[in-house]
Motif scaffolding. Structure first.
Motif, PDB file in Angstrom:
ATOM      1  N   ALA A  51      -5.815  -1.640  10.726  1.00 39.42           N
ATOM      2  CA  ALA A  51      -5.301  -1.003   9.507  1.00 39.42           C
ATOM      3  C   ALA A  51      -3.957  -0.365   9.837  1.00 39.42           C
ATOM      4  CB  ALA A  51      -6.277   0.055   9.016  1.00 39.42           C
ATOM      5  N   PRO A  52      -3.000  -0.458   8.922  1.00 39.17           N
ATOM      6  CA  PRO A  52      -1.704   0.189   9.178  1.00 39.17           C
ATOM      7  C   PRO A  52      -1.887   1.687   9.426  1.00 39.17           C
ATOM      8  CG  PRO A  52      -1.605  -1.236   7.245  1.00 39.17           C
ATOM      9  CD  PRO A  52      -3.048  -1.138   7.636  1.00 39.17           C
ATOM     10  N   ARG A  58      -6.481   1.012   3.925  1.00 42.52           N
ATOM     11  CA  ARG A  58      -5.930  -0.267   3.468  1.00 42.52           C
ATOM     12  C   ARG A  58      -5.692  -0.306   1.953  1.00 42.52           C
ATOM     13  NH1 ARG A  58      -9.718  -1.304   7.436  1.00 42.52           N
ATOM     14  NH2 ARG A  58      -8.987  -2.471   9.224  1.00 42.52           N
ATOM     15  N   SER A  59      -5.644   0.854   1.314  1.00 43.18           N
ATOM     16  CA  SER A  59      -5.440   0.875  -0.139  1.00 43.18           C
ATOM     17  C   SER A  59      -4.015   0.477  -0.512  1.00 43.18           C
ATOM     18  CB  SER A  59      -5.773   2.251  -0.712  1.00 43.18           C
ATOM     19  OG  SER A  59      -4.993   3.255  -0.088  1.00 43.18           O
ATOM     20  N   GLU A  63      -3.203  -2.685  -2.882  1.00 43.32           N
ATOM     21  CA  GLU A  63      -2.439  -2.529  -4.125  1.00 43.32           C
ATOM     22  C   GLU A  63      -1.194  -3.411  -4.140  1.00 43.32           C
ATOM     23  OE1 GLU A  63      -0.020   0.854  -6.638  1.00 43.32           O
ATOM     24  OE2 GLU A  63      -1.843   1.468  -5.565  1.00 43.32           O
ATOM     25  N   ALA A  64      -0.474  -3.472  -3.027  1.00 40.10           N
ATOM     26  CA  ALA A  64       0.724  -4.312  -2.964  1.00 40.10           C
ATOM     27  C   ALA A  64       0.364  -5.779  -3.199  1.00 40.10           C
ATOM     28  CB  ALA A  64       1.420  -4.141  -1.612  1.00 40.10           C
ATOM     29  N   ASN A  65      -0.732  -6.224  -2.601  1.00 38.65           N
ATOM     30  CA  ASN A  65      -1.156  -7.613  -2.791  1.00 38.65           C
ATOM     31  C   ASN A  65      -1.633  -7.860  -4.213  1.00 38.65           C
ATOM     32  OD1 ASN A  65      -0.470  -8.531  -0.242  1.00 38.65           O
ATOM     33  ND2 ASN A  65      -2.446  -7.961   0.621  1.00 38.65           N
ATOM     34  N   GLY A  95      -5.726   4.188 -10.960  1.00 43.08           N
ATOM     35  CA  GLY A  95      -4.280   4.202 -10.743  1.00 43.08           C
ATOM     36  C   GLY A  95      -3.762   2.898 -10.176  1.00 43.08           C
ATOM     37  N   MET A  96      -4.509   2.303  -9.246  1.00 47.88           N
ATOM     38  CA  MET A  96      -4.078   1.044  -8.650  1.00 47.88           C
ATOM     39  C   MET A  96      -3.942  -0.039  -9.715  1.00 47.88           C
ATOM     40  SD  MET A  96      -5.766  -1.288  -5.618  1.00 47.88           S
ATOM     41  CE  MET A  96      -7.093  -2.036  -6.551  1.00 47.88           C
ATOM     42  N   PHE A  97      -4.898  -0.136 -10.610  1.00 46.74           N
ATOM     43  CA  PHE A  97      -4.849  -1.169 -11.644  1.00 46.74           C
ATOM     44  C   PHE A  97      -3.761  -0.874 -12.670  1.00 46.74           C
ATOM     45  CE2 PHE A  97      -8.900  -1.797  -9.678  1.00 46.74           C
ATOM     46  CZ  PHE A  97      -8.903  -3.170  -9.518  1.00 46.74           C
TER      47      PHE A  97
END
Length: 183
Positions: A51-52, A58-59, A63-65, A95-97
């Motif tokens: 994980a970064p 990994r959220s 989200e970026a993907n 929020g992500m969606f």
């Protein structure tokens, strides 16, 4: 509802509850009804190791993907998304969606449920590698989390002793997308 407003069906639930199987059946019903849609298994969007450092859950990568994948779908005219992920029905995911799909997104949340015995039986059949015990423990832990934290407005659909087709119909009824609820 405006024809260009994006919609997301979020299917959450513990490991072994049938999220992916139900999503594919939902997709089959929608295809038979000629309802345009896309299907994404959210687990794959953040599947990186390690994980970064700045994103241990990994959220951010997820989200970026999702944002990139959704942009590709929109460019091709899609506005409905069927998304599976264990905790996608929790308030923290909203929020992500909204960021990935736009703040006008209509979100329908469905939590699939199963008893410990049912989840165990399914996971024993599915997990053929070295992670069965970890999956069983994680499934029980996530079931408790989802029971505790999923809001009352989340549609709960039990999966024990039911056919996939029956479960998918109940899930679709919550959306208004297919069958006699076709919009």
């Amino acid at each position: 509802m405006p024809a260009d407003r994006p919609e997301a069906l979020l299917i959450g639930g513990r490991a072994g509850v049938g999220k992916t199987t139900v999503a594919w059946e939902v997709s089959a019903v929608l295809r038979r009804s000629a309802v345009a849609h896309a299907v994404v298994d959210g687990d794959f969007l953040g599947q990186v190791h390690p994980a970064p450092e700045d994103d241990p859950l990994r959220s951010g990568i997820t989200e970026a993907n999702l944002t990139a994948v959704w942009a590709n779908f929109v460019a091709r005219g899609y506005r409905r998304l069927v998304y599976t992920n264990t905790v996608s029905v929790l308030p923290a995911a909203t929020g992500m969606f909204e960021r990935a799909m736009g703040d006008r997104v209509r979100i329908v949340r469905v939590l699939l449920t199963a008893t410990d015995a049912t989840a165990r039986e399914r996971l024993v059949r599915r997990e053929i590698g070295s992670e069965l015990e970890e999956e069983l423990a994680g499934s029980a832990r996530k079931a408790r989390l989802l029971d505790r934290d999923a809001p009352a407005h989340v549609v709960r659909v039990p999966t024990d002793g039911r056919t996939v087709a029956d479960i998918a119909e109940e899930v679709l009824a919550a959306t208004g997308w297919g069958g006699r609820h076709l919009s």
